[in-house]
Every structure is written in structure tokens, then in C-alpha cells.
Design an enzyme around this catalytic site. Structure first.
Site, short mmCIF file in Angstrom:
data_model
loop_
_atom_site.label_atom_id
_atom_site.label_comp_id
_atom_site.label_asym_id
_atom_site.label_seq_id
_atom_site.Cartn_x
_atom_site.Cartn_y
_atom_site.Cartn_z
CE1 TYR A 97 -10.05 -6.38 -1.14
CE2 TYR A 97 -8.19 -6.38 0.37
CZ TYR A 97 -8.78 -5.95 -0.79
OH TYR A 97 -8.12 -5.07 -1.61
CG HIS B 204 -8.08 -2.15 -6.16
ND1 HIS B 204 -9.02 -2.49 -5.23
CD2 HIS B 204 -6.89 -2.52 -5.63
CE1 HIS B 204 -8.42 -3.04 -4.20
NE2 HIS B 204 -7.13 -3.07 -4.41
CB THR C 107 -12.68 -3.72 -1.37
OG1 THR C 107 -12.32 -2.62 -0.53
CG2 THR C 107 -11.97 -3.57 -2.70
CE LYS D 299 -10.88 1.66 -2.01
NZ LYS D 299 -10.16 0.59 -2.71
CB SER E 127 -6.14 -2.31 4.09
OG SER E 127 -6.04 -3.59 3.52
C1 LIG Z 1 -0.21 -0.70 -2.65
C2 LIG Z 1 -1.71 -0.62 -2.68
C3 LIG Z 1 -2.44 -1.46 -1.85
C4 LIG Z 1 -3.83 -1.37 -1.84
N1 LIG Z 1 -4.53 -2.15 -0.96
C5 LIG Z 1 -5.87 -2.03 -0.89
C6 LIG Z 1 -6.61 -2.76 0.06
O1 LIG Z 1 -6.05 -3.51 0.85
N2 LIG Z 1 -7.95 -2.60 0.08
C7 LIG Z 1 -8.60 -1.76 -0.78
O2 LIG Z 1 -9.83 -1.65 -0.72
N3 LIG Z 1 -7.93 -1.03 -1.68
C8 LIG Z 1 -6.58 -1.14 -1.76
N4 LIG Z 1 -5.89 -0.39 -2.66
C9 LIG Z 1 -6.62 0.55 -3.55
C10 LIG Z 1 -6.75 1.93 -2.91
O3 LIG Z 1 -7.67 1.93 -1.85
C11 LIG Z 1 -7.27 2.95 -3.94
O4 LIG Z 1 -8.44 2.47 -4.55
C12 LIG Z 1 -6.25 3.30 -5.02
O5 LIG Z 1 -4.95 3.28 -4.50
C13 LIG Z 1 -6.57 4.67 -5.60
O6 LIG Z 1 -5.70 5.01 -6.62
P1 LIG Z 1 -4.41 5.96 -6.38
O7 LIG Z 1 -3.43 5.15 -5.60
O8 LIG Z 1 -3.94 6.23 -7.78
O9 LIG Z 1 -4.87 7.19 -5.69
C14 LIG Z 1 -4.50 -0.46 -2.70
C15 LIG Z 1 -3.74 0.39 -3.51
C16 LIG Z 1 -2.36 0.32 -3.50
C17 LIG Z 1 -1.58 1.27 -4.38
#
Ligand SMILES: Cc1cc2nc3c(=O)[nH]c(=O)nc-3n(C[C@H](O)[C@H](O)[C@H](O)COP(=O)(O)O)c2cc1C
Length: 382
Positions: free
Chosen positions: A128, A274, A154, A250, A105
Site C-alpha cells: 500500500y 477486494h 493494490t 491488484k 500484506s
Molecule cells: C480480512 C481481509 C483483509 C484483506 N487485506 C488485504 C490487504 O491487506 N491487501 C490487499 O491487497 N488485499 C487485501 N484483501 C483482499 C484480498 O487480497 C482479496 O482480494 C479478497 O479477499 C478476495 O476475495 P475472497 O476473500 O472472497 O476470496 C483482504 C481481504 C480480507 C477478507
């Protein structure tokens, strides 16, 4: 004992300070979409077939232009280095040992360069876009230098949904470690020791930029505020021209946006909300996937994330048209519970669950499942 993802979640809850566990675990507003991401997997049942000689099974499959030994990989999650010391390196090592890439990320403690220096396996990068395009240019140059071949833009976070657990914990307003926070952190001594050993966490992407302040909390706040809220399809055109590697959008949840992504030159999309952290009360990802896969009809690669905690969830997403699946919280719970070993355990548990699920369905490979497609499932009556 950790025998499934929920066990890892409980272990992470015990090891992590509440403020960070809640940040990982929570969703936005009423958390309806967070729950729907899990619950809607139940709308599909697996078709059981028998007497098919399932003694040898093959989980390898193609996604994002490469044959991978597993149909899933760890997706981009911010601040891995806050859940375990050097968390990005730990997660990447576990992913590489399992033969899959890690997607780093933008919001990470380790910079791309640091991660590249510590690991040799495949890395993807999630971008981002900031209002200050110089930051994006610098990150893209770092991605190229690190040998990243796949970039995820994203697109569902131009602004951030309110995660009420974070508001209650005072997480959103934090810019430094206050005496109150220090006391709360001290309640988790194993985590504190791990962090002290790893050194003061900073956001690798901007720690050399004085305008972003000092320490992870202040830097992350400043970085979030600078995400470009004006992001539009024009920026996708710009990025498509600038980035020569594979480009993945994404955060697509509608067939219309999927078709626009294809027209904009994206190589793939991730059907994602997300993890229920952005628009609450929107569709779960497993409910959105079939309509999107049908709309693009094989002309655009479709990946999937959201609520994946079991091998059967992965099997359902693949049957409904995903070429591969990204893990979010599932591997982060492992990381929070036991660092690199915890991530490794989650990856191997999920691989085992996929393998056993396929076998009990009478299938011997992920490719056979993909070929069977939706006929491997039955829609449960509403
Ligand atoms: C704590 C946390 C931080 C996240 N940070 C990012 C990020 O920096 N960039 C991004 O594209 N998605 C981020 N996501 C989304 C994840 O890539 C993903 O879409 C999501 O966690 C999928 O759902 P799940 O956790 O239920 O499997 C984040 C998710 C969580 C839980």
C-alpha cells in the site's frame, strides 16, 4: 469436521472473537458485490466429457513467471497474526509445504524480515502506498532483502469502503483494548491463549516508528489514515522505475484500466474487487474476467480473485483466462479455524477439488484446461 471451505468458515466463526470474524467475513455497504462474487460463478456451467483416461492428473501450471504445482496460492490478507498466533508464518509454512508462495500484506503482524527468518520458501509482497514515501522505500528495500521477486500494488483501496459489520462492532473506532472489548475477547478462550503465547501483536511494518503508536489497533488505524488517497497512474510509473522485479497491479475491474496497466509497464494484473469490501454494487470478478482477458488478448498476464471457495470456481476462472488464482477468505477461514494445519487443509481440499473437477470434465491437466479455454464452459441462460 472440516471437509470444505464452508466448514472451515463455521469453525473460524466459533474460534475467533466476533469482531475479527466479522472483519474477515464481511463486505462493504449492502454486501451486494460480496454476494455477487459467489453467486455469479453459477452463470457458468462445466462441460462434462467422458472416456478420456483421466487416471493421471497434473495440476501444475505457469503463472507469474514460475511453474507452480498448483494453479492457486494464498493472496494478501491483512492481520493474519490476529486470526492465529504468528499467523503469517503459519500461512507461509502451509503455502510452502504445498509448493506455492504466500503474498504478505503491508498490514501484517510479522514484518517481511521476520517472515523471511522463519521460512525459506517463496514470498511475494503487497504494497500500500503511503503519503510518506519513505515508508514505501523502506518496505521495498525490505522486500528486496527478503528475496521477494513479485510485488503487488493494490490499487482499489486509496480510500476504504464502509463495512457496516465493523461499524456495528466498533471495530473501526478501536485504538486499544477497552474493558468491554477485553470481555468480548475473553469469550473465545482458545484464541486468547493462542494470542497470549504469541505476544502483543503489532504491525511489523511500522512498529519501530513511534508516530504510529503502540499495539496493532492503534498502528493499523494510523497506517490506514496515511494511505495515499492521491495515488494515480503517475505513481505506477514511479514504482515501475523503482522496482526491478515483477510488478502486479491488484484491483483491476475494467478492460480500460487493464490496458492502461499494460501501457504503464505492469507485468500482470489481478482482476479483483477486494473481495467485495470496497465499491459495493460493482461487478463480480468472475463477470468482469472474460471482458478483461479478451481486451488484453494474451499481451498481459491476468490473475483472478474473489469469492473462490470451491475447486470448480478455480476451474472456471482458469477457463475464462486467468493464469492463476489468489485465495483470500478461503485460506483465512482455515487459519482462523486451526492455524497452519487449517490452511494446509484448505489448500489440499481445494487441490483435490480441482483435480476431481478436471477429471470429471474429461481433462487431465490444468494446462489442458487453459488450452481448452472458454469452450470448457457453457454460459447459463440468464
Ligand atoms: C480480512 C481481509 C483483509 C484483506 N487485506 C488485504 C490487504 O491487506 N491487501 C490487499 O491487497 N488485499 C487485501 N484483501 C483482499 C484480498 O487480497 C482479496 O482480494 C479478497 O479477499 C478476495 O476475495 P475472497 O476473500 O472472497 O476470496 C483482504 C481481504 C480480507 C477478507
Amino acid at each position: 469436521m472440516i471437509v470444505n471451505v464452508e466448514d472451515a468458515r463455521q469453525a473460524a466463526r466459533k474460534r475467533l472473537p466476533k469482531i475479527f470474524f466479522d472483519y474477515v467475513d464481511g463486505g462493504s455497504f449492502n454486501e451486494d458485490t460480496l454476494r455477487a462474487n459467489r453467486a455469479d460463478f453459477q452463470r457458468w456451467t462445466l462441460v462434462q466429457r467422458v472416456l478420456n483416461d483421466i487416471s493421471v492428473r497434473d495440476l501444475s501450471t505457469d503463472f507469474l513467471g514460475t511453474r507452480h504445482p498448483l494453479p492457486f496460492m494464498p493472496g494478501p490478507v491483512g492481520f493474519l497474526g490476529l486470526y492465529a498466533g504468528h499467523g503469517e508464518i503459519a500461512a507461509a509454512r502451509a503455502a510452502h509445504a504445498a509448493g506455492v508462495p504466500l503474498c504478505l500484506s503491508t498490514f501484517s503482524i510479522a514484518s517481511l524480515g521476520e517472515l523471511r527468518a522463519a521460512t525459506a520458501g517463496p514470498l511475494h509482497f503487497q504494497l500500500y502506498v503511503m503519503s510518506d514515501r519513505a515508508i514505501g522505500d523502506e518496505l521495498l528495500a525490505q522486500a528486496e532483502a527478503a528475496g521477494v521477486d513479485t510485488l503487488y500494488l493494490t490499487v482499489d483501496t486509496a480510500i476504504t469502503g464502509v463495512r457496516e459489520r465493523d461499524v456495528r462492532n466498533g471495530f473501526r473506532a478501536l485504538t486499544r483494548i477497552t474493558p468491554g472489548l477485553a470481555l468480548r475477547l475473553a469469550a473465545r478462550p482458545a484464541w486468547c491463549l493462542d494470542m497470549l503465547r504469541a505476544g502483543l501483536p503489532e504491525v511489523g511494518a511500522v512498529k519501530h516508528r513511534p508516530g504510529f503508536g503502540k499495539g496493532v489497533l492503534e498502528q493499523a488505524g494510523n497506517l490506514s489514515r496515511r494511505i495515499d488517497t492521491g495515488l494515480s497512474w503517475k505513481d505506477v510509473d514511479w514504482l515501475r522505475g523503482r522496482w526491478k522485479g515483477r510488478l502486479v497491479l491488484k484491483g483491476i475491474l475494467s478492460p480500460e484500466d487493464a490496458l492502461t496497466a499494460r501501457a504503464a509497464g505492469a507485468d500482470a494484473i489481478v482482476v479483483s474487487n477486494h473481495g467485495g469490501r470496497q465499491l459495493d454494487a460493482t461487478s463480480s470478478t468472475i463477470a468482469a474476467l472474460p471482458g478483461i482477458a479478451e481486451a488484453v488478448g494474451g499481451s498481459l498476464e491476468v490473475l483472478f480473485d474473489g469469492g473462490v471457495r470451491r475447486g470448480a470456481d478455480i476451474v472456471k476462472a482458469l477457463a475464462l483466462g486467468a493464469s492463476g488464482v489468489l485465495l483470500g477468505r478461503a485460506y483465512v477461514y482455515g487459519l482462523g479455524a486451526a492455524g497452519e494445519a487449517g490452511v494446509a487443509r484448505i489448500l489440499s481440499h481445494l487441490a483435490e477439488e480441482v483435480s476431481l473437477t478436471l477429471a470429471l470434465m474429461g481433462l487431465t491437466s490444468v494446462d489442458e484446461l487453459k488450452a481448452r479455454g472458454r469452450t470448457a464452459l457453457t454460459a447459463r441462460a440468464a
